[in-house]
Enzyme design. Structure first.
Site, mmCIF file in Angstrom:
data_model
loop_
_atom_site.group_PDB
_atom_site.id
_atom_site.type_symbol
_atom_site.label_atom_id
_atom_site.label_comp_id
_atom_site.label_asym_id
_atom_site.label_seq_id
_atom_site.Cartn_x
_atom_site.Cartn_y
_atom_site.Cartn_z
ATOM 1 N N SER A 363 0.817 -1.208 0.000
ATOM 2 C CA SER A 363 0.000 0.000 0.000
ATOM 3 C C SER A 363 0.856 1.266 0.000
ATOM 4 O O SER A 363 1.592 1.515 -0.953
ATOM 5 C CB SER A 363 -0.957 -0.038 1.202
ATOM 6 O OG SER A 363 -1.925 0.972 1.111
ATOM 7 N N LYS A 388 -0.478 -4.326 -3.217
ATOM 8 C CA LYS A 388 -1.771 -3.738 -2.857
ATOM 9 C C LYS A 388 -1.782 -2.296 -3.343
ATOM 10 O O LYS A 388 -1.314 -1.393 -2.666
ATOM 11 C CB LYS A 388 -2.027 -3.777 -1.357
ATOM 12 C CG LYS A 388 -3.393 -3.215 -0.974
ATOM 13 C CD LYS A 388 -3.600 -3.221 0.535
ATOM 14 C CE LYS A 388 -5.013 -2.726 0.879
ATOM 15 N NZ LYS A 388 -5.206 -1.305 0.574
#
Length: 449
Positions: A363, A388
């Site tokens: 992320s 991600k």
């Protein structure tokens, strides 16, 4: 002759699953400005809406008088209303990044099926929302109980329980508005409300400042006070409110000076565990101290860092980039997600950087790693990252629960889709510093646009 440097770095314990990227309060109907603000400021908190906070955004003379729209208490939330609220959020914002071929037509049929029967209890309403979100086939779109939602306070960017968004006025100038507020948090208890405009912090006018800059001004040691001048609503009175800070985040930054090559090469080692409200400020302190201690190279350890506040990751990436460098591209259904995020400052350091990554680097960590790598500021060492690259907004529902919804995705400066692919490192083991410098010199900058 090329070689490898030995650096003993003990990985931390395995972290919990990646926290969501953004949080905001949903009002029906959803406004386009909401997602842009949610993206800009990571986790945003708020409380159940009242009609006074949903006035249209025309100039004051064209609005209804405030006394005709204000309500002193929120309306009672029905179980059917709660389910429909969650359904509407998905309908307005969800981005299907898989192959499930989600459509608003099929989603409308699901609404009719769900609401055709009476929902007798709040527990049943929560169960229906869980099943409804599960049917989307997106592992990151999920339901949060009121207890789970309240624990997200550690991502408060200000320490007083508010998050801000930049809103253009009728002249095109930006003003700062309270988009989210933690119910019973310091600012809310002192009298700040969602929709208020921030005019000054400690008697310093904030006109022309970004939301991130003002969030930093609001920060301070827990237990200290800050005075916030606000204008209530669009046409309400101006008031100066003293708020006691209550920052619940802990520092995610650990650093030390390593003497490598037999004590010849001083290297500043920085471990960043997560991207919370303190990440950028504490990283700046660490980098400056290591520079003062003589560090000529830097190692930024993002191994096992599963993310956190996306905006904190973006601002940290800017610390290493030149003005005009692309940090990341965002893609989503909302027009405000179709954009390039660009650095607007000069780099804090010019020294070569090594970013350590592994299969649990995810992320916001992947945004930082790809930004530094693609802009020729760092080499990546370790294992392929998690992959991600989705943007989640977390919306509070009217009973204090919440839903996490995938609303967009990230694309690197080299136009590579992070999600499901991850980022391949340049080296599996830490190379010699001469090789690192040569690799960076030969690096190719990304094409803009």
């Amino acid at each position: 002759m090329s070689g490898y440097l030995c650096l003993k770095l003990s990985p931390p314990p395995s972290p919990s699953p990646p926290p969501p990227s953004t949080l905001s309060k949903h009002h029906l109907p959803l406004r386009n400005t909401l997602l842009g603000a949610a993206l800009s400021f990571g986790l945003l908190f708020s409380f159940p809406s009242v009609s006074a906070l949903q006035l249209p955004s025309q100039p004051c003379p064209h609005r209804q008088p405030p006394q005709e729209t204000l309500q002193t208490t929120p309306e009672v939330v029905t179980n059917q209303g709660l389910v429909e609220e969650a359904w509407q959020i998905v309908n307005d914002t969800f981005l299907d990044t898989g192959r499930h071929r989600w459509s608003q037509d099929t989603w409308q049929l699901k609404r009719e099926a769900i609401l055709s029967n009476s929902i007798q209890t709040r527990s049943k309403a929560h169960q229906i929302i869980k099943r409804m979100l599960s049917s989307l086939g997106d592992p990151y779109t999920r339901f949060l109980s009121p207890d789970e939602f309240s624990k997200m306070a550690r991502y408060d960017m200000t320490g007083v329980g508010i998050n801000l968004k930049e809103v253009p006025d009728e002249n095109g100038n930006l003003r700062l508005e309270v988009l989210g507020i933690i119910l019973d948090g310091p600012a809310h208890s002192a009298g700040v409300r969602q929709g208020d405009e921030i005019l000054a912090v400690n008697n310093m006018e904030v006109k022309g400042k970004s939301a991130f800059e003002v969030s930093s001004l609001l920060q301070g040691p827990s237990g200290t006070s800050v005075t916030i001048q606000v204008k209530h609503g669009y046409c309400g009175p101006v008031e100066s409110i003293e708020v006691q800070r209550q920052l619940v985040a802990r520092t995610p930054v650990f650093y030390r000076l390593e003497q490598l090559d037999g004590g010849v090469t001083p290297v500043g080692y920085i471990r960043l565990k997560e991207f919370n409200a303190l990440a950028r400020k504490d990283l700046v302190i660490a980098m400056k101290r290591l520079q003062d201690m003589g560090a000529s190279y830097f190692i930024l350890d993002l191994r096992d860092n599963l993310g956190g506040l996306v905006q904190a990751g973006i601002e940290i990436a800017k610390l290493f980039l030149n003005e005009g460098d692309t940090v990341i591209y965002t893609v989503g259904r909302d027009p405000q997600l179709q954009k390039a995020i660009v650095s607007d400052t000069s780099p804090l350091i010019q020294a070569p950087v090594v970013v350590l990554v592994n299969d649990k680097t995810a992320s916001a960590s992947e945004i930082v790693a790809s930004a530094l790598h693609d802009n020729c500021r760092a080499v990546l060492v370790g294992k392929r990252t998690y992959g991600k690259g989705l943007i989640q907004s977390v919306f509070e529902l009217d009973d204090g629960s919440g839903v996490v919804i995938t609303v967009g995705k990230y694309v690197t400066p080299h136009h590579k889709d992070i999600n499901g692919n991850g980022i391949e490192p340049d080296f599996q083991k830490l190379p010699a510093w001469d090789d690192i410098s040569q690799y960076i010199k030969k690096c190719s900058m990304p094409q803009q646009g």
